[in-house]
Enzyme design. Structure first.
Site, PDB file in Angstrom:
ATOM      1  N   LYS A  13       0.823  -1.211   0.000  1.00  0.00           N
ATOM      2  CA  LYS A  13       0.000   0.000   0.000  1.00  0.00           C
ATOM      3  C   LYS A  13       0.853   1.255   0.000  1.00  0.00           C
ATOM      4  CE  LYS A  13      -1.793  -0.717   4.103  1.00  0.00           C
ATOM      5  NZ  LYS A  13      -1.234  -1.978   4.559  1.00  0.00           N
ATOM      6  N   ARG A  88      -8.214   1.368   9.895  1.00  0.00           N
ATOM      7  CA  ARG A  88      -7.831  -0.026  10.051  1.00  0.00           C
ATOM      8  C   ARG A  88      -8.825  -0.784  10.927  1.00  0.00           C
ATOM      9  NH1 ARG A  88      -1.984   0.350   9.170  1.00  0.00           N
ATOM     10  NH2 ARG A  88      -1.033  -1.680   9.388  1.00  0.00           N
ATOM     11  N   ARG A 123      11.976  -6.610   3.394  1.00  0.00           N
ATOM     12  CA  ARG A 123      11.687  -5.179   3.498  1.00  0.00           C
ATOM     13  C   ARG A 123      12.761  -4.454   4.308  1.00  0.00           C
ATOM     14  NH1 ARG A 123       5.735  -2.932   4.521  1.00  0.00           N
ATOM     15  NH2 ARG A 123       5.933  -3.629   6.668  1.00  0.00           N
ATOM     16  N   ARG A 156      12.559  -3.297   9.904  1.00  0.00           N
ATOM     17  CA  ARG A 156      11.633  -2.826  10.930  1.00  0.00           C
ATOM     18  C   ARG A 156      11.446  -3.891  11.994  1.00  0.00           C
ATOM     19  NH1 ARG A 156       6.497  -0.617   7.714  1.00  0.00           N
ATOM     20  NH2 ARG A 156       5.491  -1.731   9.412  1.00  0.00           N
ATOM     21  N   ARG A 167       0.449  -9.698  12.965  1.00  0.00           N
ATOM     22  CA  ARG A 167      -0.113  -8.572  12.201  1.00  0.00           C
ATOM     23  C   ARG A 167      -1.105  -9.068  11.151  1.00  0.00           C
ATOM     24  NH1 ARG A 167       5.043  -5.920  10.085  1.00  0.00           N
ATOM     25  NH2 ARG A 167       3.759  -4.294   9.219  1.00  0.00           N
TER      26      ARG A 167
HETATM   27  P1  ADP Z   1       1.932  -2.232   7.711  1.00  0.00           P
HETATM   28  O1  ADP Z   1       0.870  -1.734   6.789  1.00  0.00           O
HETATM   29  O2  ADP Z   1       3.057  -2.823   6.979  1.00  0.00           O
HETATM   30  O3  ADP Z   1       1.408  -3.051   8.849  1.00  0.00           O
HETATM   31  P2  ADP Z   1       2.202   0.374   8.851  1.00  0.00           P
HETATM   32  O4  ADP Z   1       3.412   1.147   8.623  1.00  0.00           O
HETATM   33  O5  ADP Z   1       0.952   0.812   8.168  1.00  0.00           O
HETATM   34  O6  ADP Z   1       2.593  -1.071   8.475  1.00  0.00           O
HETATM   35  O7  ADP Z   1       1.876   0.291  10.415  1.00  0.00           O
HETATM   36  C1  ADP Z   1       2.840  -0.138  11.347  1.00  0.00           C
HETATM   37  C2  ADP Z   1       2.181  -0.282  12.719  1.00  0.00           C
HETATM   38  O8  ADP Z   1       1.670   0.997  13.163  1.00  0.00           O
HETATM   39  C3  ADP Z   1       0.966  -1.190  12.763  1.00  0.00           C
HETATM   40  O9  ADP Z   1       1.331  -2.540  12.948  1.00  0.00           O
HETATM   41  C4  ADP Z   1       0.211  -0.640  13.977  1.00  0.00           C
HETATM   42  O10 ADP Z   1       0.758  -1.065  15.200  1.00  0.00           O
HETATM   43  C5  ADP Z   1       0.429   0.845  13.862  1.00  0.00           C
HETATM   44  N1  ADP Z   1      -0.645   1.487  13.076  1.00  0.00           N
HETATM   45  C6  ADP Z   1      -0.527   2.103  11.867  1.00  0.00           C
HETATM   46  N2  ADP Z   1      -1.700   2.560  11.430  1.00  0.00           N
HETATM   47  C7  ADP Z   1      -2.609   2.241  12.387  1.00  0.00           C
HETATM   48  C8  ADP Z   1      -4.013   2.417  12.530  1.00  0.00           C
HETATM   49  N3  ADP Z   1      -4.739   3.039  11.600  1.00  0.00           N
HETATM   50  N4  ADP Z   1      -4.601   1.946  13.657  1.00  0.00           N
HETATM   51  C9  ADP Z   1      -3.898   1.328  14.610  1.00  0.00           C
HETATM   52  N5  ADP Z   1      -2.577   1.108  14.547  1.00  0.00           N
HETATM   53  C10 ADP Z   1      -1.929   1.556  13.449  1.00  0.00           C
END
Ligand code: ADP
Ligand code: ZN
Length: 210
Positions: A13, A88, A123, A156, A167
């Site tokens: 994404k 999310r 990654r 990461r 996740r």
């Molecule tokens: P990915 O899409 O690869 O999981 P992100 O960079 O979008 O990674 O998010 C990393 C972490 O940040 C998530 O695993 C979560 O803990 C937190 N996070 C990001 N966006 C949200 C959200 N909208 N609601 C809750 N937690 C979030």
């Protein structure tokens, strides 16, 4: 133009959002990137968020909703924006509704769990500017160094294999219901993630033009 990207962690994404952002001249807002930046600089929010992200759990809705509310109020969001990683959860989507934000399009990027596990292992992220890379699919022109700013690339913490599994479980249980949420509003479009990121971009653009 207001676009939301849905998809599993590691579906790509962020990469697609960055490309669209340049093409359309609107900012990408990534809650993940904002949270990582807060953790790196040690703000109060970052300290509170750290334990969740490292365990592969979601940061509480109130925290991320606050982040988004603040960010969308910035002047650069006036012409539109791309949301990457928000909403999310259903309560997050409802919060967006109550802010009066109606997306033009919600794109769900579909990638199998098996492909995601393979991708996450490659990654890399720049520890200074946050740019993202993949050793196989999107390598930095400078190897293990960021081609944008010259800092070192790292894995990461939440890309560790055990964390990736949790996740994915959180995604299926908590985020995937949003597909139905937006399908009912007639906003959902689906893009099958391709092996090559340019091919995924082509399909995403086709959906936008469609
Ligand atoms: P990915 O899409 O690869 O999981 P992100 O960079 O979008 O990674 O998010 C990393 C972490 O940040 C998530 O695993 C979560 O803990 C937190 N996070 C990001 N966006 C949200 C959200 N909208 N609601 C809750 N937690 C979030
Ligand atoms: Zn960098």
């Amino acid at each position: 133009m207001k676009i939301i990207f849905l998809g599993a962690p590691g579906a790509g994404k962020g990469t697609q959002a960055e490309i669209l952002s340049e093409r359309l001249g609107i900012p990408t807002i990534s809650t993940g990137a904002i949270i990582r930046e807060a953790i790196r600089t040690g703000t109060e929010m970052g300290k509170a968020a750290k334990k969740y992200t490292e365990a592969g759990e979601l940061v509480p809705d109130t925290v991320v909703i606050g982040i988004i509310r603040e960010r969308l109020a910035q002047p650069d969001c006036e012409k539109g924006f791309i949301l990457d990683g928000f909403p999310r959860t259903v309560p997050q989507a409802e919060a967006l509704d109550s802010m009066g934000v109606v997306p033009d399009l919600v794109i769900s990027l579909e990638v199998s769990d098996a492909a995601i596990v393979e991708r996450m292992s490659g990654r890399r992220v720049c520890e200074k500017c946050g740019a993202s890379y993949h050793v196989k699919y999107k390598p930095s022109g400078k190897g293990e160094i960021c081609e944008k700013c010259g800092a070192a690339l790292t894995v990461r913490r939440d890309d560790a294999p055990e964390v990736v599994q949790s996740r994915l479980a959180v995604y299926h249980e908590t985020t995937e219901p949003l597909k139905e949420f937006y399908a009912r509003k007639g906003l959902l479009r689906t893009v099958e993630g391709q092996e090559k990121l340019e091919d995924t971009t082509a399909r995403t653009l086709a959906v936008l033009e469609g």
